[in-house]
Design an enzyme around this catalytic site. Structure first.
Site, PDB file in Angstrom:
ATOM      1  N   GLY A   1       0.817  -1.210   0.000  1.00 42.17           N
ATOM      2  CA  GLY A   1       0.000   0.000   0.000  1.00 42.17           C
ATOM      3  C   GLY A   1       0.849   1.258   0.000  1.00 42.17           C
ATOM      4  O   GLY A   1       2.084   1.214  -0.016  1.00 42.17           O
TER       5      GLY A   1
ATOM      6  N   ASP B   1      -2.714 -13.176   3.714  1.00 40.45           N
ATOM      7  CA  ASP B   1      -4.008 -12.550   3.975  1.00 40.45           C
ATOM      8  C   ASP B   1      -3.984 -12.093   5.426  1.00 40.45           C
ATOM      9  O   ASP B   1      -3.797 -12.900   6.337  1.00 40.45           O
ATOM     10  CB  ASP B   1      -5.132 -13.570   3.746  1.00 40.45           C
ATOM     11  CG  ASP B   1      -6.518 -12.964   3.898  1.00 40.45           C
ATOM     12  OD1 ASP B   1      -6.642 -11.901   4.543  1.00 40.45           O
ATOM     13  OD2 ASP B   1      -7.480 -13.560   3.388  1.00 40.45           O
TER      14      ASP B   1
ATOM     15  N   TYR C   1     -15.212   3.030   7.607  1.00 40.17           N
ATOM     16  CA  TYR C   1     -13.782   3.116   7.900  1.00 40.17           C
ATOM     17  C   TYR C   1     -13.551   3.751   9.266  1.00 40.17           C
ATOM     18  O   TYR C   1     -12.790   3.235  10.091  1.00 40.17           O
ATOM     19  CB  TYR C   1     -13.100   3.933   6.799  1.00 40.17           C
ATOM     20  CG  TYR C   1     -11.610   4.092   6.945  1.00 40.17           C
ATOM     21  CD1 TYR C   1     -10.754   2.996   6.906  1.00 40.17           C
ATOM     22  CD2 TYR C   1     -11.039   5.363   7.081  1.00 40.17           C
ATOM     23  CE1 TYR C   1      -9.382   3.152   7.019  1.00 40.17           C
ATOM     24  CE2 TYR C   1      -9.668   5.526   7.182  1.00 40.17           C
ATOM     25  CZ  TYR C   1      -8.838   4.420   7.156  1.00 40.17           C
ATOM     26  OH  TYR C   1      -7.482   4.586   7.253  1.00 40.17           O
TER      27      TYR C   1
ATOM     28  N   LYS D   1     -11.980   2.129  12.698  1.00 38.62           N
ATOM     29  CA  LYS D   1     -10.788   2.691  13.325  1.00 38.62           C
ATOM     30  C   LYS D   1     -11.033   3.051  14.787  1.00 38.62           C
ATOM     31  O   LYS D   1     -10.196   2.782  15.652  1.00 38.62           O
ATOM     32  CB  LYS D   1     -10.305   3.920  12.545  1.00 38.62           C
ATOM     33  CG  LYS D   1      -9.664   3.590  11.209  1.00 38.62           C
ATOM     34  CD  LYS D   1      -8.454   2.678  11.364  1.00 38.62           C
ATOM     35  CE  LYS D   1      -7.739   2.411  10.062  1.00 38.62           C
ATOM     36  NZ  LYS D   1      -6.616   1.456  10.227  1.00 38.62           N
TER      37      LYS D   1
END
Length: 321
Positions: A12, A52, A142, A146
């Protein structure tokens, strides 16, 4: 430094550059990059494994294989993408964290890094100088994941002694990796489009102010909090982290200093609502006091650095063609 590090989600935006920096510090063979997809071609400097992040047994197998002491869990589905796939986002973002926290609880690893985000705040949080402790009612999948993850981190620390550390990242900007599905990613894409096409259509309104940070600062903060003495880490949910705040209009103005004919238009979409629910300026004084966090880049120096690198990259490509 006798640490062996496993990075989950290394392909990422942050993972790419964090892997590079950690290998420079700890040695290439002591930092194992991993992701659910094979990006070993961009991780040639050291070991790479396909993992994963919600597969606890495979993670444990790799931990034992390399005698891993620290895990950096970066795998996540980001804000804009998560709104399209809420159940998948929740499963990935929560189950990966619980898997790694359990491995630390079971003493297979010594230390965990897990990033939170400004998305953990919400529409009812103060927008200006958002404090470390305040009302937090996130309105996105999201953000909910978080904020929940922050509580899990604190729970595992208090009840099982897990040394887990976390930062609430603002928008992170890099020239090395293209956008990955976040609401703040316009501030990455705009530089690429400025160099490639000399124009950009922004999905946020021109005066939408959000907290941002150059990748170099984000990587430095991540490593700094992990290297800090445990007694200095006084917050075990997640630390506020900040550097600069600006609007699309302000970043466009900065780009025009380098690309005078750059054009920007505005077509706000569903991400505008997400951005409007987040803080504009973050108070990160706790991080600065507890473990001496300091940022280096402002909007001008960041823009100079990014455009210089992107132009060099473009020129190199033209020469190769």
């Amino acid at each position: 430094m006798n640490e062996t590090i496993l990075i989950l989600g290394a392909c990422g935006q942050i993972g790419n550059e964090l892997t590079e920096k950690l290998r420079a510090i700890y040695g290439s063979n002591n930092v194992i990059a991993s992701d659910i997809r094979d990006c070993s071609s961009q991780m040639k400097s050291g070991p790479f494994e396909i993992i994963d992040a919600i597969d606890k047994e495979t993670i444990l197998k790799i931990v034992k294989k390399y005698k891993v002491t620290q895990v950096y869990l970066l795998a996540a589905m980001l804000s804009a993408t998560a709104e399209k796939f809420p159940q998948k986002a929740w499963d990935l973002n929560m189950n990966s964290l619980l898997a790694v926290l359990d491995l630390a609880k079971e003493k297979h690893i010594n230390q965990v890094y897990w990033p939170s985000s400004i998305a953990a705040f919400g529409p009812t949080s103060p927008k200006i100088n958002t404090p470390q402790s305040t009302v937090m009612e996130p309105s996105t999948v999201y953000g909910i994941s978080k904020r929940t993850g922050e509580f899990w981190c604190e729970y595992y620390h208090k009840n099982y002694g897990v040394d887990v550390r976390s930062l609430r990242y603002p928008g992170v900007i890099s020239w090395k990796t293209k956008p990955g599905g976040g609401t703040t990613d316009y501030a990455v894409d705009i530089y690429f489009k400025a160099i490639e096409e000399v124009k950009y259509t922004c999905f946020l309104a021109e005066n939408t102010c959000l907290p941002m940070m150059y990748m170099d600062d984000a990587v430095d903060a991540t490593i700094k909090i992990m290297q800090a003495d445990s007694k200095d880490i006084k917050i075990r949910t997640s630390y506020n982290l900040a550097a600069i705040s600006f609007t699309p209009a302000q970043i466009a103005s900065e780009i025009k200093k380098h690309v005078p004919n750059f054009e920007i238009t505005y077509e706000p979409d569903f991400r505008q609502k997400i951005a409007d629910s987040w803080p504009q300026i973050i108070d990160d004084s706790c991080a600065r006091e507890d473990w001496n966090w300091q940022h280096k880049f402002d909007l001008t120096s960041m823009s100079d650095n990014i455009i210089k690198n992107l132009q060099a990259q473009k020129n190199q490509h033209l020469e190769e063609v």
